[in-house]
Enzyme design. Structure first.
Site, PDB file in Angstrom:
ATOM      1  N   VAL A  12       0.708  -1.233   0.038  1.00  0.00           N
ATOM      2  CA  VAL A  12      -0.025  -0.112  -0.049  1.00  0.00           C
ATOM      3  C   VAL A  12       0.878   1.239  -0.187  1.00  0.00           C
ATOM      4  CG1 VAL A  12      -1.652   1.529   1.335  1.00  0.00           C
ATOM      5  CG2 VAL A  12      -1.892  -1.103   0.928  1.00  0.00           C
ATOM      6  N   LYS A 100      -7.117  -0.733   9.472  1.00  0.00           N
ATOM      7  CA  LYS A 100      -8.291  -1.111  10.386  1.00  0.00           C
ATOM      8  C   LYS A 100      -8.336  -1.347  11.643  1.00  0.00           C
ATOM      9  CE  LYS A 100      -6.633  -3.957   7.122  1.00  0.00           C
ATOM     10  NZ  LYS A 100      -6.856  -4.837   6.221  1.00  0.00           N
ATOM     11  N   GLU A 124     -10.296   6.501   4.988  1.00  0.00           N
ATOM     12  CA  GLU A 124     -11.298   6.153   4.145  1.00  0.00           C
ATOM     13  C   GLU A 124     -10.715   4.961   3.470  1.00  0.00           C
ATOM     14  OE1 GLU A 124     -14.265   7.651   2.344  1.00  0.00           O
ATOM     15  OE2 GLU A 124     -14.220   5.546   1.882  1.00  0.00           O
ATOM     16  N   VAL A 127     -11.823   0.738   5.164  1.00  0.00           N
ATOM     17  CA  VAL A 127     -13.018   0.074   4.939  1.00  0.00           C
ATOM     18  C   VAL A 127     -13.300   0.095   3.375  1.00  0.00           C
ATOM     19  CG1 VAL A 127     -15.677  -0.443   5.154  1.00  0.00           C
ATOM     20  CG2 VAL A 127     -14.020   0.467   7.126  1.00  0.00           C
ATOM     21  N   GLY A 129     -11.159  -0.721   0.720  1.00  0.00           N
ATOM     22  CA  GLY A 129     -10.111  -0.479   0.073  1.00  0.00           C
ATOM     23  C   GLY A 129     -10.262   0.759  -0.986  1.00  0.00           C
ATOM     24  N   GLU A 185      -3.815 -10.308   4.438  1.00  0.00           N
ATOM     25  CA  GLU A 185      -3.139  -9.830   5.588  1.00  0.00           C
ATOM     26  C   GLU A 185      -1.886 -10.586   5.742  1.00  0.00           C
ATOM     27  OE1 GLU A 185      -4.211  -6.742   7.350  1.00  0.00           O
ATOM     28  OE2 GLU A 185      -5.504  -7.139   5.799  1.00  0.00           O
ATOM     29  N   LYS A 200     -13.620  -3.818  10.109  1.00  0.00           N
ATOM     30  CA  LYS A 200     -14.200  -3.098   9.260  1.00  0.00           C
ATOM     31  C   LYS A 200     -15.601  -2.617   9.661  1.00  0.00           C
ATOM     32  CE  LYS A 200     -10.725  -4.389   5.787  1.00  0.00           C
ATOM     33  NZ  LYS A 200     -10.744  -5.155   4.773  1.00  0.00           N
ATOM     34  N   GLY A 297      -5.715  -4.167  -2.623  1.00  0.00           N
ATOM     35  CA  GLY A 297      -4.674  -4.145  -3.652  1.00  0.00           C
ATOM     36  C   GLY A 297      -3.920  -2.662  -3.350  1.00  0.00           C
TER      37      GLY A 297
HETATM   38  N1  HSE Z   1      -6.754  -8.242   3.897  1.00  0.00           N
HETATM   39  C1  HSE Z   1      -7.789  -7.372   3.340  1.00  0.00           C
HETATM   40  C2  HSE Z   1      -8.603  -7.990   2.428  1.00  0.00           C
HETATM   41  C3  HSE Z   1      -7.017  -6.195   2.972  1.00  0.00           C
HETATM   42  O1  HSE Z   1      -8.297  -8.871   1.771  1.00  0.00           O
HETATM   43  O2  HSE Z   1      -9.782  -7.078   2.303  1.00  0.00           O
HETATM   44  C4  HSE Z   1      -7.661  -5.005   2.707  1.00  0.00           C
HETATM   45  O3  HSE Z   1      -8.372  -4.447   3.964  1.00  0.00           O
END
Ligand code: HSE
Length: 407
Positions: A12, A100, A124, A127, A129, A185, A200, A297
């Site tokens: 990220v 999060k 933002e 939650v 992405g 994660e 989230k 992503g």
């Molecule tokens: N591990 C999380 C997912 C990443 O797969 O949604 C984004 O929060």
């Protein structure tokens, strides 16, 4: 020019730096100022990176540089993310976060500290992405009483369930491919056990209710017990199994839960597949509103973070606010046991299984009886579903799967 620092140069963080460079003109026009990444904090060396000269290993360098007015925190985990964020806010630097875990646990305190210091704490990207969720909920739907939030909030598990459903992939193969794509994660058990979804839905619940929803107290079930035959049976019936975070009004209080649900194909979110996330809001004035987009992503998450940078730099950001744990009461929320839904339950099949199920539950609909006896109940509370299943178990009829159904 506004100088910012990016904490963490992983998937990220590197996306944020890349986006700030590639879309500099667009960002500058929207923010009303040029945005320059002065530092990148990471303990690793990146000798081949074009940004290698901006990498620092000591957070104090960033904290004590008065030229840095905003920090983009992409560290993950609570510590040192929380500690660095708190220190930065106290120094009068705004913080933008995709974290999060930190927002769900410490958002109340970080928001308060930001307010006290005249800066912003924005999240933002925490939650949905790349899908705008926090801002639409906080601002565009601000006039509404939100009666329910149902969200596919984890890209990794949605990807796994999609691969199991469409391509008959095993759970392990699908998980390995989600990890390879950078969705999961660091510890993927947080994804598959529903912990990430829990954080989230807690953040969304905090915003909807104005009360701190403690992730440690939310009934959370992941997808590890979902079997290929469950996925296939639900598809044949006309729906999909989705891991949902749900916050729903019961009387005048909300119940919060995380679990796999059977979602009827009539619902928009049933067809949201792969790494996509979707959040469906039921509002008293706007009605049903569904937001959908990439939930994980590099660049999707960076897009959400840089939108917060733009809001902070232009001084037009929204300030969320919810209660602290100290202000919370035991009865702020009600139990999911009080929430009534239909349930899809698979029982061991046998000569008199259906008769026994009907005798216990009242009339049920048979969905499939090939591998197991899959039945759908009428609307019953979670407490009643548990009671009936336990009664049948005592009589020797075992259940294999029990899932709430969203028709
Ligand atoms: N591990 C999380 C997912 C990443 O797969 O949604 C984004 O929060």
């Amino acid at each position: 020019m506004v100088n910012i620092a990016v904490l963490g140069f992983g998937v990220v963080g590197s996306g944020v730096v890349e986006l700030c460079e590639s879309n500099a003109d667009k960002i500058s026009a929207a923010a009303g100022n040029d945005v320059y990444v002065k530092y990148i904090l990471d303990l690793r060396d990146f000798p081949d990176s074009p940004y290698k000269d901006r990498i620092v290993k000591d957070f104090e360098v960033i904290l004590n540089d008065p030229e840095v007015s905003l920090i983009v925190e992409c560290l993950g985990g609570s510590h040192p993310a929380y500690d660095f964020s708190l220190a930065a806010l106290k120094k009068g630097k705004s913080v933008v976060s995709s974290n999060k875990e930190t927002v769900a646990k410490f958002g109340h305190e970080l928001l308060k500290t930001a307010r006290e210091n005249g800066v912003y704490y924005l999240f933002e990207a925490s939650v949905g992405g790349g899908t705008p969720v926090i801002r639409p909920l906080s601002k565009c739907l601000a006039a509404n009483r939100v009666e329910e939030v149902c969200g596919i909030l984890n890209g990794t598990t949605n990807y796994i369930l999609t691969m199991m459903n469409k391509y008959s992939e095993s759970f392990a193969t699908a998980l390995a491919s989600a990890q390879e794509k950078g969705y999961a994660e660091r510890d993927p058990s947080d994804d598959i056990n529903g912990v990430d979804t829990c954080r989230k839905i807690c953040i969304l619940t905090d915003i909807v209710t104005g009360k701190f929803c403690d992730p440690a107290k939310v009934d959370t079930t992941g997808i590890t017990a979902i079997r290929p035959e469950d996925v296939k049976t639900v598809e044949k019936w006309g729906g999909a199994i989705k891991l949902l975070g749900r916050c729903t009004l019961v009387g005048d209080k909300y119940a919060v839960m995380v679990s796999p649900f059977v979602v009827s194909a009539d619902r928009m979110i049933a067809s949201v597949d792969n790494v996509f996330n979707a959040v469906a809001f039921k509002c008293d004035a706007a009605g049903d509103v569904t937001l959908c987009g990439r939930g994980a992503g590099k660049l999707p998450t960076a897009s959400a973070m840089v939108s917060d940078v733009i809001d902070a730099v232009s001084g037009k950001a929204y300030r969320a606010d919810w209660s602290t744990p100290e202000e919370s009461r035991e009865d702020d929320f009600v139990s999911p046991d009080d929430v009534a839904d239909r349930f899809l339950i698979a029982f061991d099949n046998g000569a008199d299984a259906l008769a026994r199920v009907n005798a216990e539950f009242g009339e049920v609909r048979v969905i499939d009886d090939a591998t197991a006896l899959y039945v759908m109940t009428e609307q019953i509370t979670g407490a009643d579903a548990k009671k009936h299943i336990a009664n049948l178990e005592k009589l020797g009829l075992k259940s294999q799967t029990a899932l709430r159904v969203l028709l």
